[in-house]
Design an enzyme around this catalytic site. Structure first.
Site, PDB file in Angstrom:
ATOM      1  N   ASN A  59       0.726  -1.326   0.133  1.00 60.93           N
ATOM      2  CA  ASN A  59       0.080  -0.009   0.016  1.00 60.93           C
ATOM      3  C   ASN A  59       1.191   1.840   0.249  1.00 60.93           C
ATOM      4  O   ASN A  59       1.401   1.762   1.722  1.00 60.93           O
ATOM      5  CB  ASN A  59      -0.780  -0.230   1.169  1.00 60.93           C
ATOM      6  CG  ASN A  59      -1.372   0.854   1.312  1.00 60.93           C
ATOM      7  OD1 ASN A  59      -1.960   1.779  -0.070  1.00 60.93           O
ATOM      8  ND2 ASN A  59      -1.666   1.015   2.496  1.00 60.93           N
ATOM      9  N   LYS A 103       0.173   4.248   0.271  1.00 59.58           N
ATOM     10  CA  LYS A 103      -0.635   5.109   0.435  1.00 59.58           C
ATOM     11  C   LYS A 103      -0.355   6.509  -0.276  1.00 59.58           C
ATOM     12  O   LYS A 103      -0.663   5.946  -1.799  1.00 59.58           O
ATOM     13  CB  LYS A 103      -0.187   5.942   1.232  1.00 59.58           C
ATOM     14  CG  LYS A 103      -0.387   4.371   2.621  1.00 59.58           C
ATOM     15  CD  LYS A 103      -0.106   4.335   4.251  1.00 59.58           C
ATOM     16  CE  LYS A 103       0.007   3.363   4.720  1.00 59.58           C
ATOM     17  NZ  LYS A 103      -0.499   3.455   6.143  1.00 59.58           N
ATOM     18  N   HIS A 122      -9.595   0.736   4.079  1.00 61.47           N
ATOM     19  CA  HIS A 122      -7.837   1.200   6.002  1.00 61.47           C
ATOM     20  C   HIS A 122      -8.429   2.383   6.807  1.00 61.47           C
ATOM     21  O   HIS A 122      -9.145   2.629   6.474  1.00 61.47           O
ATOM     22  CB  HIS A 122      -7.009   1.750   4.910  1.00 61.47           C
ATOM     23  CG  HIS A 122      -5.751   1.363   5.209  1.00 61.47           C
ATOM     24  ND1 HIS A 122      -5.146   2.514   6.092  1.00 61.47           N
ATOM     25  CD2 HIS A 122      -4.656   1.230   5.178  1.00 61.47           C
ATOM     26  CE1 HIS A 122      -4.411   2.130   6.984  1.00 61.47           C
ATOM     27  NE2 HIS A 122      -3.524   1.577   6.276  1.00 61.47           N
ATOM     28  N   GLU A 171      -7.149   4.246   7.974  1.00 63.86           N
ATOM     29  CA  GLU A 171      -6.726   5.741   8.013  1.00 63.86           C
ATOM     30  C   GLU A 171      -8.217   6.851   6.960  1.00 63.86           C
ATOM     31  O   GLU A 171      -8.315   7.639   7.127  1.00 63.86           O
ATOM     32  CB  GLU A 171      -6.027   5.941   7.043  1.00 63.86           C
ATOM     33  CG  GLU A 171      -4.117   5.527   7.349  1.00 63.86           C
ATOM     34  CD  GLU A 171      -3.184   5.252   7.067  1.00 63.86           C
ATOM     35  OE1 GLU A 171      -2.899   5.371   5.499  1.00 63.86           O
ATOM     36  OE2 GLU A 171      -2.031   4.666   7.190  1.00 63.86           O
ATOM     37  N   GLU A 193      -5.073  -5.709  10.649  1.00 65.43           N
ATOM     38  CA  GLU A 193      -4.285  -4.328  10.775  1.00 65.43           C
ATOM     39  C   GLU A 193      -4.681  -3.737  12.487  1.00 65.43           C
ATOM     40  O   GLU A 193      -5.673  -2.742  12.453  1.00 65.43           O
ATOM     41  CB  GLU A 193      -4.268  -3.374   9.327  1.00 65.43           C
ATOM     42  CG  GLU A 193      -3.968  -3.938   8.078  1.00 65.43           C
ATOM     43  CD  GLU A 193      -2.974  -2.779   7.249  1.00 65.43           C
ATOM     44  OE1 GLU A 193      -2.584  -3.000   6.845  1.00 65.43           O
ATOM     45  OE2 GLU A 193      -3.902  -2.006   7.473  1.00 65.43           O
ATOM     46  N   GLY A 203       2.734   2.165  11.318  1.00 64.92           N
ATOM     47  CA  GLY A 203       3.651   2.821  10.143  1.00 64.92           C
ATOM     48  C   GLY A 203       4.183   3.489  11.990  1.00 64.92           C
ATOM     49  O   GLY A 203       4.571   4.662  12.197  1.00 64.92           O
ATOM     50  N   SER A 241       3.374  -2.086  10.586  1.00 62.42           N
ATOM     51  CA  SER A 241       5.175  -2.421  10.318  1.00 62.42           C
ATOM     52  C   SER A 241       5.736  -3.339  10.254  1.00 62.42           C
ATOM     53  O   SER A 241       6.408  -3.836  11.010  1.00 62.42           O
ATOM     54  CB  SER A 241       5.645  -2.184  11.676  1.00 62.42           C
ATOM     55  OG  SER A 241       4.902  -0.031  11.615  1.00 62.42           O
TER      56      SER A 241
HETATM   57  C1  PEP Z   1      -0.503  -0.519   6.093  1.00 61.57           C
HETATM   58  O1  PEP Z   1      -1.153   1.417   6.394  1.00 61.57           O
HETATM   59  O2  PEP Z   1      -1.843  -0.796   5.805  1.00 61.57           O
HETATM   60  C2  PEP Z   1       0.016  -0.388   6.547  1.00 61.57           C
HETATM   61  C3  PEP Z   1       0.224  -1.907   7.253  1.00 61.57           C
HETATM   62  O3  PEP Z   1       1.309   0.200   6.994  1.00 61.57           O
HETATM   63  P1  PEP Z   1       2.897   0.396   7.808  1.00 61.57           P
HETATM   64  O4  PEP Z   1       3.370  -0.982   6.820  1.00 61.57           O
HETATM   65  O5  PEP Z   1       3.841   1.126   7.606  1.00 61.57           O
HETATM   66  O6  PEP Z   1       2.571  -0.032   9.067  1.00 61.57           O
END
Ligand code: PEP
Length: 251
Positions: free
Chosen positions: A9, A11, A96, A98, A168, A174, A214
């Site tokens: 992703n 973003k 997601h 976000e 997630e 992040g 992460s």
């Molecule tokens: C995401 O936002 O889908 C995600 C997993 O981000 P990150 O790997 O940066 O934590």
């Protein structure tokens, strides 16, 4: 045997030129990834046409990060599912955290979007996950169960075959904080149980459930070794082709 998938992703990162360069690097390195592992990248809408071109002839599939909750018409700034199919998207991410947090994405909207995507022939990577307060209050199973049921229980068994779930935990996105493999596995197993309760064990066994938050080359192996973790939805580490491919080599 359910599919193993590593999806990136991107973003709201990269210019079109940078995105094309990244896609070309991922496509070139994708030959190292075994046939049993599918790769997906989700660039911003503006990049889709050029990235589709950069991925041509490779095993890397194209995904959007979102889609509109209407088929077409006067919805300024939105992108419809048939626009996504017209540029070669095979998947779209939906729900997601976000989008849930900053853009008011509700379960009700997600039901509409999911159905529109599936009807257009686009597979859905549906994100679910609890925030830090919910985890600290011990509500993580309940939150994930509710989010999963809210969308998946409105689908047919046939439609379920085009769904990938991504767990997630919001507190791990992040932040550099990864859920431990055991923390992730217990939620993945719970999601599979929730799916089985409606669609049966056999159908639930076929659903790919990704971990996101992460995930990076240093922790992917431990996470992917768990029985119900079938790959990852990768944010930050997907912006480096080497790291992304390294994660895909961690099964
Ligand atoms: C995401 O936002 O889908 C995600 C997993 O981000 P990150 O790997 O940066 O934590």
């Amino acid at each position: 045997m359910r599919k193993k998938i590593v999806a990136g992703n991107w973003k709201m990162n990269t210019t079109v030129a940078e995105g094309v360069e990244l896609a070309k690097a991922v496509a070139a390195k994708s030959v190292e990834v075994p046939a049993g592992v599918d790769l997906v990248v989700a660039p911003p809408f503006t990049h889709l046409v050029c990235v589709a071109d950069a991925l041509k002839g490779s095993k890397v599939a194209l995904s959007a990060q979102n889609c509109a909750d209407h088929e077409k018409g006067a919805y300024t700034g939105e992108v419809a599912v048939n626009m996504l199919t017209s540029v070669g998207c095979e998947y779209t991410i939906l729900g997601h955290s976000e989008r849930r947090q900053y853009y008011g994405e509700t379960d009700e909207k997600l039901v509409v979007k999911t159905k529109l995507a599936l009807e257009a022939g686009i597979k859905v990577i549906l994100c679910v996950g609890e925030n830090l307060d919910e985890r600290e209050a011990g509500k993580h199973f309940e939150v994930v169960k509710n989010q999963t049921e809210a969308v998946l229980y409105t689908l047919t068994a046939e439609q379920l075959k085009s769904i990938v779930v991504a767990y997630e935990p919001v507190w791990a996105i992040g932040t550099g904080k990864t859920a431990t493999a055991a923390q992730a596995e217990e939620i993945h197993a719970c999601i599979r149980k929730v799916i089985a309760a409606k669609f049966g064990e056999e159908a639930a066994e076929e659903v790919t459930i990704l971990y996101g938050g992460s995930c990076k080359p240093s922790n992917a192996k431990e996470l992917f070794a768990e029985k119900d973790i079938d790959g990852g939805l990768i944010g930050g580490a997907a912006l480096k082709a080497d790291d992304f491919i390294q994660i895909a080599l961690s099964f």
